[in-house]
Design an enzyme around this catalytic site. Sequence first.
Site, short mmCIF file in Angstrom:
data_model
loop_
_atom_site.label_atom_id
_atom_site.label_comp_id
_atom_site.label_asym_id
_atom_site.label_seq_id
_atom_site.Cartn_x
_atom_site.Cartn_y
_atom_site.Cartn_z
N CYS A 2 0.87 -1.18 0.00
CA CYS A 2 0.00 0.00 0.00
C CYS A 2 0.90 1.23 0.00
CB CYS A 2 -0.92 0.00 1.22
SG CYS A 2 -2.06 1.39 1.27
N GLU A 160 -3.05 0.38 -6.76
CA GLU A 160 -2.06 -0.67 -7.01
C GLU A 160 -1.80 -0.72 -8.50
OE1 GLU A 160 0.68 -2.17 -6.13
OE2 GLU A 160 -0.40 -2.76 -4.31
#
Length: 420
Positions: A2, A160
Site C-alpha cells: 500500500c 495498485e
Amino acid sequence: MCGRTACTLDPNQTRRACTYTNRQGRRVRPRWRNSPSGNQGNTGSTGGKQQQGGKQQGKQQAPLEGKGRKKYYPSFNLTPTAVTPVLLSAKHFDSEAAVDDRQLTPMQWGLVPSWHKGDPTGLSYKMNNCRREGITQKRSFSRPLDKGQRCVVLVDGYYEWLTSKDGKKQPYFIYFPQDTPIESLASKTSSAEAEVTEMPDFLPEEEVTEGSEWKGHKLLSMAGLFDRWFPPEGGPPLYTYSVITVEACPSMSWLHHRMPAVLDGDKAISDWLDYGTVPTNKALELIKAETCLTSHPVSSQVNNSRYKGSDCIVPIDLEKPMKETASSKMMGAWLAKAAKPSPSKDTKQGIKQEIKKEVESSSPWKLGSSPRKQEPGLRSSPLKRTAMTDWLSKTNPELKVKVEPGSQTTGPSPKKAKLR
C-alpha cells in the site's frame, strides 16, 4: 503493498462516516482531535516517556498550533509522509475515557519509532507498510504492538499497479463495494476545494440524531500501528503510523502479491482498537486477507504523485483511448514544463566550442591566423555560403561572413561567402 491512497473527506464527513454503536447502544460519532500534547493519560502510547513528554511540551504548546505541525488536507492522491485521519481508542490520550470510546486523530503516514535517533524524514518512505509475518520480530513494530498502539487507517481506497509483460504499469483503484458508484465522489469534491480546507483542532463526540446517519460512501478500514516520536531538541511529538500488509487473497493476487490487512465490519474494528480487553494474540487473528474488495482501472495520471485531480479514481475503459479533460491537460502541461531541464551554462559553452572546432576543421585556414601564401598557378577557393554558415553567423557573433559577388549559393542571388 500500500503506497498510494485517496482520502477525500473533511473531519466532519469522516466522523459521520465512522459512526458506531457504543456499549450503551447509542449511535455516536467519534471525536476529532489533532495530535495532542501534554500529559493526558498513562496508558497505551502515553506510557514510558509520558512524564518526560509532558515536561518537554509544557513550553511548546504554541508551536503545536503554528507552522511546526502538519495538518490533514483531503486529496485524491496521497503518498507516504502525508497526514491522514486515523481511528484509535480514546484511552490512548485520556485514561478516563470509556473502554470503547473512539477518537479520530490525523497522523503522518510512515512510522517513526519512538526510539529513533536523528532526522526522521527519510524513514517515512521505508516504514509506510508493516508485514504481518515480521510484526513480532522487528522492534520498530513489536514495541508499538506490545503497548497496544493499534489503529485503523481510513481511506476511500488505495492504488495498485499491474505490470504487463512489456513493462507497462496500469494503475487500479481498490475499495469496498459501494451501494452507489464510488466515482461519483469525484464529481462532488474537487481537488481545489480539498486543498484549501481548514481543519478544526477539536470536535467533541456527539450522538447521532434520527435521520442524520451517513449516506455517503463506505470508507476502507485498514489495520495499522502508530507510534509517537519526540524531537531530541524538544517540541511537540510526531505521530506516525504504518499499514499492516498480508499475502494477497486469491481474488486480488492477479494484481499484486501483497495487500493491506482490511478490517471488515464494526466488530473487527472494535476488537482491533480495544487493546485493554482484547490481547495481542487475539487481535492478530483479525489480521488476514479479506475477499471483500473490488477494483477498477484508472488513469495513468495517478502515476505522478503531484497530480491531484479528481479523475484519479474515475474508472477507464482499457480498450478505448482515454480522453483528456481540461484540468488534466493543464496539469500535464505544467508537469512536463517543470520536468524539462534548462541547458546549463557549461552546456552552452560546450556547444560554442564544438561549433568553433567544426568551423576550424572545414576552413582552409585557422580562425584568427593570417591566410597561407598562395602558390603560383593555384587558386584558393573562398568558403561558399550555405545554410550552415548562415546559422553559424547568427549563433556565434565571433564569426563574420563576408559576402562577395560571384560565389555559388543555394539561394536565389549568387554571392561569394568568405569566413574571416
